[in-house]
Design a protein around this motif. Structure first.
Motif, PDB file in Angstrom:
ATOM      1  N   PRO A 184       0.793  -1.234   0.000  1.00  0.00           N
ATOM      2  CA  PRO A 184       0.000   0.000   0.000  1.00  0.00           C
ATOM      3  C   PRO A 184       0.828   1.288   0.000  1.00  0.00           C
ATOM      4  CG  PRO A 184      -0.878  -1.550   1.589  1.00  0.00           C
ATOM      5  CD  PRO A 184       0.371  -2.164   1.052  1.00  0.00           C
ATOM      6  N   ALA A 185       1.897   1.330   0.773  1.00  0.00           N
ATOM      7  CA  ALA A 185       2.684   2.568   0.848  1.00  0.00           C
ATOM      8  C   ALA A 185       3.365   2.876  -0.495  1.00  0.00           C
ATOM      9  CB  ALA A 185       3.728   2.471   1.951  1.00  0.00           C
ATOM     10  N   MET A 186       3.727   1.835  -1.226  1.00  0.00           N
ATOM     11  CA  MET A 186       4.320   2.060  -2.548  1.00  0.00           C
ATOM     12  C   MET A 186       3.257   2.501  -3.545  1.00  0.00           C
ATOM     13  SD  MET A 186       7.174  -0.589  -3.778  1.00  0.00           S
ATOM     14  CE  MET A 186       8.018  -1.390  -2.453  1.00  0.00           C
ATOM     15  N   ARG A 187       2.073   1.931  -3.394  1.00  0.00           N
ATOM     16  CA  ARG A 187       0.967   2.364  -4.273  1.00  0.00           C
ATOM     17  C   ARG A 187       0.691   3.845  -4.045  1.00  0.00           C
ATOM     18  NH1 ARG A 187      -1.809  -2.802  -2.901  1.00  0.00           N
ATOM     19  NH2 ARG A 187      -3.147  -1.729  -1.440  1.00  0.00           N
ATOM     20  N   ALA A 188       0.662   4.250  -2.770  1.00  0.00           N
ATOM     21  CA  ALA A 188       0.392   5.662  -2.450  1.00  0.00           C
ATOM     22  C   ALA A 188       1.455   6.557  -3.080  1.00  0.00           C
ATOM     23  CB  ALA A 188       0.359   5.852  -0.934  1.00  0.00           C
ATOM     24  N   ALA A 189       2.726   6.154  -2.967  1.00  0.00           N
ATOM     25  CA  ALA A 189       3.811   6.971  -3.514  1.00  0.00           C
ATOM     26  C   ALA A 189       3.669   7.100  -5.028  1.00  0.00           C
ATOM     27  CB  ALA A 189       5.163   6.347  -3.150  1.00  0.00           C
ATOM     28  N   PHE A 190       3.349   6.007  -5.702  1.00  0.00           N
ATOM     29  CA  PHE A 190       3.207   6.043  -7.162  1.00  0.00           C
ATOM     30  C   PHE A 190       2.028   6.927  -7.578  1.00  0.00           C
ATOM     31  CE2 PHE A 190       1.600   4.356 -11.240  1.00  0.00           C
ATOM     32  CZ  PHE A 190       2.739   4.500 -12.019  1.00  0.00           C
ATOM     33  N   GLU A 235       5.805  17.847  -1.368  1.00  0.00           N
ATOM     34  CA  GLU A 235       4.399  17.724  -0.956  1.00  0.00           C
ATOM     35  C   GLU A 235       4.020  16.252  -0.740  1.00  0.00           C
ATOM     36  OE1 GLU A 235       1.323  19.872  -3.158  1.00  0.00           O
ATOM     37  OE2 GLU A 235       2.798  21.410  -3.608  1.00  0.00           O
ATOM     38  N   CYS A 236       4.540  15.385  -1.617  1.00  0.00           N
ATOM     39  CA  CYS A 236       4.284  13.936  -1.460  1.00  0.00           C
ATOM     40  C   CYS A 236       4.758  13.462  -0.088  1.00  0.00           C
ATOM     41  CB  CYS A 236       5.042  13.129  -2.511  1.00  0.00           C
ATOM     42  SG  CYS A 236       4.318  13.194  -4.120  1.00  0.00           S
TER      43      CYS A 236
END
Lengths: 82, 188
Positions: free
Chosen positions: B135-141, B153-154
């Motif tokens: 999930p955390a990688m999905r959010a970053a992408f 901002e990310c």
């Protein structure tokens, strides 16, 4: 620059965040390494694909459904003081 | 006074139409991030609902220096993580900064993204590839590459350092590339 280093710097290269010296080293490596060129090209395509496929507005019906649900939840909570 | 300042002012005055305007301006971004993290339509709708209600209630505490969109993304991100936590699906990403990832599929794709997107199968493969990321990688992408938000901002939205944010985005890109290559490189 080695292939391992190039891959490590790949995103920074794409985002143009490398300093001049590293960027030059990356360009030189890419000019002579087919595998890393493919990795660069397909990573860029991955980013473009993700953006084009996912950055779409919600369909009208879903949007209306969501707003209706949100408005109802908001009114219910306001009534109950929640 | 910018349009955003005017909207915030109207929200603070509890102008009834302001809530609808807030929704219309930001629902696409809020829903995309929520769905990106949660990969489930019902949970994404629940998160969007919680986000707009929380934002409306807390509008008086909104810092005028901040951007409304960043603030909404942050509320969305936290709400989505809470739902994941409730579902016990929150991957803590213990190996965020360790292990170098070396691409293995190094055959060029036959088509450009614009051509690939004409096929329904491409959308399915992309969804499938994204769903395999933590999930955390999905959010970053989603934040960096789909929403195209600047790195500072990310990082702020996810309450992580810029370095970690870059690492997550980089790994997400490489993993997605690898999974998509498995499909697109086989195409003849």
């Amino acid at each position: 620059m080695t292939c391992t280093e190039l891959i490590e710097y790949l995103s920074q290269y794409i985002d143009q965040e490398l300093d001049t010296e590293l960027e030059k080293a990356a360009q030189e490596h890419l000019a002579s390494c087919r595998n890393c060129s493919v990795a660069l090209d397909t990573t860029k395509k991955t980013i473009t694909l993700g953006r084009l496929a996912l950055a779409k507005p919600l369909a009208g019906a879903k949007r209306e459904k969501l707003y209706g649900r949100l408005k109802q939840a908001f009114e219910d909570q306001t009534k109950t003081g929640g | 006074m910018t349009e955003e300042d005017t909207l915030i002012e109207r929200l603070r005055k509890k102008d009834e139409t302001a809530f609808k305007d807030l929704f219309e301006l930001h629902i696409d971004h809020v829903y995309r991030l929520a769905y990106g993290i949660l990969q489930n339509e019902d949970d994404a709708e629940e998160t969007a609902q919680q986000t707009f209600i929380a934002a409306y209630r807390a509008i008086d505490r909104f810092e005028p220096k901040a951007k409304l969109s960043t603030w909404l993304y942050r509320i969305t991100y936290n709400n989505a993580l809470n739902i994941l936590h409730q579902r016990k699906q929150n991957d803590p990403l213990p190996d965020d900064e360790s292990e170098r990832f070396i691409p293995s599929s190094l055959i060029d794709w036959r088509f450009e993204p614009e051509q690939l997107l004409l096929e329904e199968e491409t959308h399915l493969q992309l969804e499938k590839a994204i769903s395999t990321l933590p999930p955390a990688m999905r959010a970053a992408f989603i934040l960096r590459d789909v929403e195209q938000i600047p790195i500072h901002e990310c990082a702020d939205i996810q309450n992580i350092s810029e370095t970690l944010c870059k690492t997550r985005t980089h790994r997400a890109r490489l993993l997605l590339r690898e999974r998509l290559s498995e499909y697109f490189s086989e195409r003849k």
